[in-house]
Write a protein that holds these residues in place. Structure first.
Motif, short mmCIF file in Angstrom:
data_model
loop_
_atom_site.label_atom_id
_atom_site.label_comp_id
_atom_site.label_asym_id
_atom_site.label_seq_id
_atom_site.Cartn_x
_atom_site.Cartn_y
_atom_site.Cartn_z
N PHE A 15 0.82 -1.21 0.00
CA PHE A 15 0.00 0.00 0.00
C PHE A 15 0.86 1.26 0.00
O PHE A 15 0.35 2.36 0.02
CB PHE A 15 -0.95 0.01 1.20
N ASP A 34 -10.28 2.69 2.40
CA ASP A 34 -10.71 3.74 1.50
C ASP A 34 -10.41 3.29 0.07
O ASP A 34 -9.59 2.39 -0.15
CB ASP A 34 -9.95 5.03 1.83
N THR A 38 -6.26 5.36 -2.12
CA THR A 38 -5.73 4.34 -1.22
C THR A 38 -5.60 3.01 -1.96
O THR A 38 -4.51 2.47 -2.09
CB THR A 38 -6.64 4.17 0.02
N ILE A 187 -7.61 2.05 6.85
CA ILE A 187 -6.59 2.64 5.99
C ILE A 187 -7.24 3.70 5.12
O ILE A 187 -8.28 3.45 4.50
CB ILE A 187 -5.91 1.58 5.11
N GLY A 188 -6.66 4.91 5.06
CA GLY A 188 -7.23 5.97 4.25
C GLY A 188 -6.19 7.00 3.86
O GLY A 188 -5.02 6.90 4.24
N ASN A 189 -6.64 8.01 3.12
CA ASN A 189 -5.69 9.02 2.64
C ASN A 189 -6.25 10.44 2.59
O ASN A 189 -5.52 11.37 2.26
CB ASN A 189 -5.20 8.65 1.24
N VAL A 206 -1.73 6.42 3.82
CA VAL A 206 -0.78 6.07 2.76
C VAL A 206 0.19 7.23 2.57
O VAL A 206 -0.11 8.36 2.95
CB VAL A 206 -1.51 5.71 1.45
N SER A 209 -0.71 10.88 1.43
CA SER A 209 -1.66 11.65 2.24
C SER A 209 -1.05 12.98 2.68
O SER A 209 0.18 13.12 2.77
CB SER A 209 -2.07 10.86 3.47
#
Length: 221
Positions: A15, A34, A38, A187-189, A206, A209
């Protein structure tokens, strides 16, 4: 390192290009991912490496999406990994689905007090209910709509019911599926990921971001 932990290490590393690290997979029963930025790249594509990562992750965890995309758009973007997806939080939390339970909850948007003076907008409907509006090229600010939940992303304004966001959708699924918060990874950005990144102990941004998002997360993958 146990085989299970090594598998999780392989999954998480793809990732991003940061230094590899491992989190114990023994407590993680579910990941919320996300989509835009992501899972997908700038062209909206999920790479072969990330497809393989999701496939491996699905061997030990349930996988749900947590995205601002409406359900149909999320399906198109994630078609290559859809068989490993267990449901998700769609349209910024106004549409929540759990596939194994054939469960769906849509929170409608009451636009009687919504006054859009500028910008092109698109409505999103589900089961006869309007639950999200996307506005492009708008001169509005979030404070113009105090009775709604508003998110800015990539020059677009997303408007939903004031009582919904990604975090509330994730917590709703956790309640329905009886996941404890210690069993959840997210998990997100994006800025709209911040509430869920801040809330959960096992949260990851990530590398692409913004610093604000990275600070909200507990780690960077």
């Amino acid at each position: 390192m146990a085989d299970e932990e090594h598998s999780m290490l392989e999954v998480l590393v793809v990732f991003g290009d940061n230094k590899p690290f491992c989190i114990s997979s023994g407590r993680r029963k579910v990941f919320f991912l996300d989509v835009d930025g992501t899972l997908t790249d700038e062209f909206g594509i999920i790479s072969k490496e990330k497809q393989d990562a999701v496939r491996r992750l699905a061997k030990t965890c349930r996988i749900y999406l947590a995205t601002s995309l409406p359900y149909r758009h999320a399906y198109r973007a994630c078609k290559s990994i859809w068989k490993w997806i267990d449901g998700g939080v769609f349209a910024e939390g106004s549409d929540v689905r759990i596939f194994i339970q054939s469960y769906r909850r849509v929170i409608p948007l009451d636009i009687k007090t919504l006054n859009l003076k500028s910008g092109k907008f698109r409505e999103y409907w589900q089961d006869g209910d309007l639950h999200k509006i996307m506005v492009r090229h708008t001169y509005h600010v979030a404070e113009d709509f105090p009775e709604f939940h508003v998110v800015w992303e990539d020059g677009r304004m997303w408007i939903t019911n004031k009582d919904v966001d990604k975090l509330q959708g994730v917590l709703h699924i956790c309640g329905k599926m009886q996941f404890s918060e210690e069993e959840v990874g997210v998990i997100g950005n994006s800025v709209n990921d911040i509430p869920m990144l801040h809330h959960f102990r096992y949260s990851y941004a990530v590398p692409e971001s913004s610093e604000t998002v990275k600070v909200a997360a507990k780690g960077v993958i």
